[in-house]
Motif scaffolding. Structure first.
Motif, short mmCIF file in Angstrom:
data_model
loop_
_atom_site.label_atom_id
_atom_site.label_comp_id
_atom_site.label_asym_id
_atom_site.label_seq_id
_atom_site.Cartn_x
_atom_site.Cartn_y
_atom_site.Cartn_z
N ASP A 1 0.84 -1.21 0.00
CA ASP A 1 0.00 0.00 0.00
C ASP A 1 0.87 1.25 0.00
OD1 ASP A 1 -2.06 -1.77 0.15
OD2 ASP A 1 -2.92 -0.99 2.03
N LEU B 1 2.29 1.78 -3.47
CA LEU B 1 1.26 2.27 -4.38
C LEU B 1 0.98 3.75 -4.15
CD1 LEU B 1 -1.28 -0.72 -4.20
CD2 LEU B 1 0.04 -0.02 -6.21
N TRP C 1 1.69 6.61 -7.01
CA TRP C 1 0.57 7.42 -7.51
C TRP C 1 0.81 8.91 -7.24
CZ3 TRP C 1 -3.56 5.20 -10.11
CH2 TRP C 1 -4.60 6.07 -10.47
N LEU D 1 -2.46 0.55 -13.62
CA LEU D 1 -2.79 0.15 -12.26
C LEU D 1 -4.28 -0.10 -12.10
CD1 LEU D 1 -0.48 2.50 -10.16
CD2 LEU D 1 -0.60 0.02 -9.94
N ALA E 1 -2.59 -6.42 -8.34
CA ALA E 1 -4.05 -6.38 -8.45
C ALA E 1 -4.67 -7.73 -8.09
CB ALA E 1 -4.45 -5.97 -9.87
N TRP F 1 -11.58 -3.53 -7.20
CA TRP F 1 -10.15 -3.22 -7.20
C TRP F 1 -9.91 -1.71 -7.29
CZ3 TRP F 1 -5.52 -3.43 -5.86
CH2 TRP F 1 -4.47 -2.85 -6.59
N LEU G 1 -7.97 0.52 -4.59
CA LEU G 1 -6.77 1.25 -4.99
C LEU G 1 -6.91 2.74 -4.71
CD1 LEU G 1 -3.99 1.38 -6.41
CD2 LEU G 1 -5.23 1.56 -8.59
#
Length: 425
Positions: A217, A220, A224, A250, A350, A398, A402
């Motif tokens: 996490d 990610l 991002w 993603l 994913a 998902w 995300l």
């Protein structure tokens, strides 16, 4: 003698049968005890040697056999020894092939790959441009400098093993790629009668450990954030087009080339239909576009503004190349001081989250979204459903997870996702 007579002839145990054609002088049909049928004609060569010219049935039928025998009689009448001429031509071809260098074989091999004749078999297909481009890179980088000018017939298993070991010492993947391509080229040379056998059908190569990398996490979130930060992107030389593409990869976890080739004509509403030629499995894939993905498309239309490609490269005007995508992501990973990761790890990330406790969707359904190969023959060839409903529920779950991760907020079904993306724009 008639075609039906020849077709229906049955062998006799322990006997070789011969039948003379009454229409064409000298033509004989021979039938062995095992049922093999062939045409033959005996003639006297100029040196007095008796020869027998044969043609196989059913490859050569009765009418064609009569034509060939008439032609053969004419050649014999001219004082020619047809069988000796054929043997000499074959020997000359072998001698010429024995002098052929690997570069010549490579040229013929790559040409054959374009039409699907690079090997023997009824399932041989034209090689995909991506695969062919990769093979050409391996040839230019590792095989041509070492063996390009070598006569193919002089290559030995020992030196190929030493070469593979040296490549493997540099990188296991280089050893595997180099050997597999060289083996294909040498097999191709065998099928073209250039060499009698492959000098190295089996050489030990180091196995590549399967990748298990997936993004946390925190990773990610950092990735991002960087993709949304104009100044941070500039520092690692990531263009607007590349940033949008990586974010889409993603959200819609397909392969790099599949997402990079996205065209506006493939999108109808919130459904993206990818044609079979652009899919790895060569089967059309219907992909639901989630609310965050639709927001990304709005930004892409505003920033890139191309009428055909969603993620057109500003430099080339073509889809962003997989190698460029990998290189850009590598710079991001190094800038953020993360362990090695690739864009393909997005798919593992994913599916791990989709099938884990956080979302809890069955793996079989998650694989549908990722367009994983279906190795079940019934499913592959008979089930033509696109499972858009199942894919949509999976994709939404998902995307919601995300967006909650990157926004550092709990997932809310998508409402805050759109606001977050538009705020970043």
């Amino acid at each position: 003698m008639t075609p039906d007579f020849v077709k229906n002839l049955q062998p006799e145990e322990g006997k070789r049968l011969e039948f003379r054609d009454t229409e064409e002088r000298g033509l004989v049909l021979r039938v062995t005890p095992t049922g093999n049928k062939s045409w033959s004609m005996r003639y006297e060569a100029p040196d007095g040697t008796m020869r027998r010219k044969t043609y196989q049935y059913p490859e050569i039928g009765l009418a064609r056999a009569r034509e060939l025998i008439r032609k053969l009689r004419g050649q014999v009448a001219e004082g020619r020894d047809v069988i000796a001429e054929e043997r000499k031509a074959k020997d000359d071809a072998k001698a010429e092939a024995a002098r052929e260098v690997l570069s010549d074989v490579a040229t013929a091999y790559f040409a054959a790959c374009l039409v699907g004749t690079q090997r023997i078999g009824d399932r041989v297909r034209v090689k995909a441009p991506k695969t062919l481009a990769q093979e050409e890179r391996v040839w230019k980088a590792d095989i041509e400098p070492k063996f390009g000018k070598r006569i193919v017939a002089t290559l030995t298993k020992k030196e190929i093993i030493q070469w593979v070991d040296a490549l493997t010492g540099r990188a296991p993947s280089a050893g595997r790629a180099g050997f597999h391509l060289l083996r294909q080229m040498l097999n191709f040379a065998v099928t073209r009668d250039i060499i009698p056998m492959n000098p190295a059908p089996h050489v030990a190569v180091k196995a590549i450990d399967p990748r298990t990398r997936w993004l946390t996490d925190d990773e990610l979130r950092k990735i991002w954030a960087l993709l949304n930060d104009i100044e941070a992107r500039a520092e690692v030389e990531v263009s607007d087009e590349m940033a949008l593409l990586l974010q889409m990869m993603l959200l819609e976890p397909l392969r790099a080339s599949e997402v990079a080739g996205m065209e506006w004509a493939e999108i109808e509403g919130d459904v993206w239909t990818i044609p079979a030629p652009r899919m790895k499995g060569k089967r059309q894939h219907v992909m639901p576009l989630t609310a965050p993905a639709m927001a990304l498309l709005e930004r892409a239309r505003q920033i890139i503004g191309d009428d055909v490609l969603v993620f057109r490269s500003a430099r080339s005007g073509r889809p962003l190349h997989a190698a460029s995508i990998g290189a850009a992501f590598k710079r991001i990973v190094e800038h953020l001081d993360m362990p090695r990761a690739t864009p393909h790890d997005f798919r593992r990330t994913a599916l791990t989250n989709i099938c884990g406790d956080r979302i809890g969707i069955p793996r079989s359904t998650g694989k549908l979204l990722l367009a994983h190969a279906d190795h079940d023959m019934t499913g592959k060839h008979y089930d033509m459903n696109d499972y858009l409903g199942e894919k949509r529920r999976t994709a939404d779950a998902w995307a919601n997870l995300l967006m909650g991760i990157v926004a550092e907020t709990p997932s809310d079904g998508g409402g805050k996702v759109i606001a977050f993306l538009r705020k970043q724009a």
